[in-house]
Motif scaffolding. Structure first.
Motif, PDB file in Angstrom:
ATOM      1  N   LYS A 103       0.866  -1.177   0.000  1.00  0.00           N
ATOM      2  CA  LYS A 103       0.000   0.000   0.000  1.00  0.00           C
ATOM      3  C   LYS A 103       0.900   1.223   0.000  1.00  0.00           C
ATOM      4  O   LYS A 103       1.698   1.403   0.911  1.00  0.00           O
TER       5      LYS A 103
ATOM      6  N   GLY B 170      -2.484   5.386  -0.838  1.00  0.00           N
ATOM      7  CA  GLY B 170      -3.545   4.479  -0.411  1.00  0.00           C
ATOM      8  C   GLY B 170      -3.841   3.382  -1.397  1.00  0.00           C
ATOM      9  O   GLY B 170      -4.688   2.528  -1.141  1.00  0.00           O
TER      10      GLY B 170
ATOM     11  N   THR C  75       3.512   0.053   3.303  1.00  0.00           N
ATOM     12  CA  THR C  75       2.970  -0.993   4.155  1.00  0.00           C
ATOM     13  C   THR C  75       2.627  -2.205   3.309  1.00  0.00           C
ATOM     14  O   THR C  75       1.938  -2.091   2.301  1.00  0.00           O
TER      15      THR C  75
ATOM     16  N   PHE D 163       0.977  -6.004   2.945  1.00  0.00           N
ATOM     17  CA  PHE D 163      -0.062  -6.861   3.507  1.00  0.00           C
ATOM     18  C   PHE D 163      -0.080  -8.202   2.792  1.00  0.00           C
ATOM     19  O   PHE D 163       0.106  -8.270   1.582  1.00  0.00           O
TER      20      PHE D 163
ATOM     21  N   LYS E 200     -14.668 -14.280   2.766  1.00  0.00           N
ATOM     22  CA  LYS E 200     -13.966 -13.061   2.449  1.00  0.00           C
ATOM     23  C   LYS E 200     -12.490 -13.254   2.720  1.00  0.00           C
ATOM     24  O   LYS E 200     -12.091 -14.010   3.594  1.00  0.00           O
ATOM     25  N   PRO E 201     -11.611 -12.553   1.957  1.00  0.00           N
ATOM     26  CA  PRO E 201     -10.171 -12.692   2.208  1.00  0.00           C
ATOM     27  C   PRO E 201      -9.832 -12.130   3.575  1.00  0.00           C
ATOM     28  O   PRO E 201     -10.450 -11.184   4.055  1.00  0.00           O
TER      29      PRO E 201
ATOM     30  N   PHE F  17      -6.960 -10.401   5.764  1.00  0.00           N
ATOM     31  CA  PHE F  17      -5.710  -9.665   5.673  1.00  0.00           C
ATOM     32  C   PHE F  17      -4.896  -9.810   6.951  1.00  0.00           C
ATOM     33  O   PHE F  17      -5.444  -9.870   8.051  1.00  0.00           O
TER      34      PHE F  17
ATOM     35  N   TYR G  74     -13.941   0.579  -0.389  1.00  0.00           N
ATOM     36  CA  TYR G  74     -13.281  -0.064  -1.522  1.00  0.00           C
ATOM     37  C   TYR G  74     -14.218  -1.084  -2.170  1.00  0.00           C
ATOM     38  O   TYR G  74     -15.012  -1.724  -1.485  1.00  0.00           O
TER      39      TYR G  74
ATOM     40  N   SER H   2     -12.240   1.221   5.681  1.00  0.00           N
ATOM     41  CA  SER H   2     -11.206   1.445   6.688  1.00  0.00           C
ATOM     42  C   SER H   2     -11.247   2.902   7.105  1.00  0.00           C
ATOM     43  O   SER H   2     -11.696   3.766   6.356  1.00  0.00           O
TER      44      SER H   2
ATOM     45  N   ASP I 114      -8.636   4.899   7.834  1.00  0.00           N
ATOM     46  CA  ASP I 114      -7.630   5.649   7.100  1.00  0.00           C
ATOM     47  C   ASP I 114      -6.951   4.701   6.124  1.00  0.00           C
ATOM     48  O   ASP I 114      -7.151   3.490   6.173  1.00  0.00           O
ATOM     49  N   ILE I 115      -6.108   5.259   5.268  1.00  0.00           N
ATOM     50  CA  ILE I 115      -5.550   4.444   4.190  1.00  0.00           C
ATOM     51  C   ILE I 115      -4.669   3.322   4.707  1.00  0.00           C
ATOM     52  O   ILE I 115      -4.561   2.279   4.066  1.00  0.00           O
ATOM     53  N   GLN I 116      -4.054   3.512   5.850  1.00  0.00           N
ATOM     54  CA  GLN I 116      -3.134   2.490   6.326  1.00  0.00           C
ATOM     55  C   GLN I 116      -3.793   1.555   7.337  1.00  0.00           C
ATOM     56  O   GLN I 116      -3.137   0.675   7.875  1.00  0.00           O
ATOM     57  N   ASP I 117      -5.046   1.780   7.615  1.00  0.00           N
ATOM     58  CA  ASP I 117      -5.715   0.983   8.649  1.00  0.00           C
ATOM     59  C   ASP I 117      -6.258  -0.336   8.108  1.00  0.00           C
ATOM     60  O   ASP I 117      -6.381  -0.531   6.895  1.00  0.00           O
TER      61      ASP I 117
ATOM     62  N   GLN J  85      -8.609  -3.062   6.856  1.00  0.00           N
ATOM     63  CA  GLN J  85      -9.836  -3.015   6.069  1.00  0.00           C
ATOM     64  C   GLN J  85     -10.806  -4.069   6.584  1.00  0.00           C
ATOM     65  O   GLN J  85     -10.422  -5.204   6.843  1.00  0.00           O
TER      66      GLN J  85
ATOM     67  N   PHE K  35     -14.160  -6.182   5.684  1.00  0.00           N
ATOM     68  CA  PHE K  35     -14.825  -6.612   4.469  1.00  0.00           C
ATOM     69  C   PHE K  35     -16.289  -6.964   4.711  1.00  0.00           C
ATOM     70  O   PHE K  35     -16.661  -7.465   5.777  1.00  0.00           O
TER      71      PHE K  35
END
Lengths: 109, 112
Positions: free
Chosen positions: A37, A41, A84, A86, A96-97, A99, B33, B94, B96-99, B101, B103
């Motif tokens: 990432k 983003g 970052t 993942f 669902k996947p 992470f 997303y 999420s 923020d962008i780095q947090d 996610q 689903f």
């Protein structure tokens, strides 16, 4: 507990060096995917593996479903590798996947 | 845990059909997303958004539109569905962008 345990949570490398990221799974996964990432983003797809290993440039990934882990090796790290990383694991079916929590990599000059 | 819901859970349409997939998250996350998951390709990002009215292009945007009408709601639009869009679609959110996610449960779409 978490199905995907990713380590380390943070990693600092000097340019030109290398290291490995790892994801351990508490259950059998059908496939694993590695992403980076970036600061905007965006999730950049690095590898998708259902088994074995794949290599792309300075990155190499391995997935062992039976042993329940996957690794991402980075060699000759460059500044632009910072971000970052993942892993995301597929259990199969409509699940669902899942992470990992991510590894924050900083590459220093 | 954040609540992300999707509807419908299953959808069948014909080539050229018009499909709207809905996603709602109730934790006031900023980012939402849309992904498609295909065997052999894994998870691929279609579109994402960092707030109401915002839209960012993902990795596989062709053939898809998306709209973020509110903080909670993010829609994926297929205006002329094709068989290549048969897939399992996941929505995520999420803070923020780095947090992390979170689903939704997924929507299985079949385009005949």
């Amino acid at each position: 507990g978490d199905q995907v345990e990713q380590s380390p949570s943070a990693l600092s490398l000097h340019e030109g060096t290398g290291s490995a990221l790892r994801c351990n799974f508490t259950t059998t996964m059908r496939a694993v995917q590695w992403f980076r990432k970036n600061s905007r983003g965006s999730l950049i797809n690095l590898f998708y593996l259902a088994s074995g290993t794949k290599e792309n440039g300075r990155l190499k990934s391995a997935f062992d479903s039976k042993e329940r882990y996957s690794t991402l090796h980075i060699r000759d790290a460059q500044l632009e590798d910072s971000g970052t990383y993942f892993c995301a694991a597929e259990a199969g079916g409509n699940y669902k996947p899942t992470f990992g929590k991510g590894t924050s990599l900083v590459v220093h000059p | 845990e954040a609540a992300v819901t999707q509807s419908p859970r299953n959808k069948v349409t014909v080539t050229g059909g018009n499909v709207t997939l809905s996603c709602r998250q109730t934790n006031s996350h900023n980012y939402m997303y849309w992904y498609r998951q295909d065997t052999g390709h894994g998870l691929r990002l279609i579109h994402y958004s960092y707030g109401a009215g915002n839209l960012q292009i993902g990795d596989v945007p062709d053939g898809y539109k998306a709209t973020r009408t509110t903080q909670e709601d993010f829609f994926l639009l297929l205006e002329l569905a094709s068989p290549s869009q048969t897939s399992l679609y996941f929505c995520a959110s999420s803070q923020d962008i780095q947090d992390t996610q979170y689903f939704g449960p997924g929507t299985r779409l079949l385009v005949l």
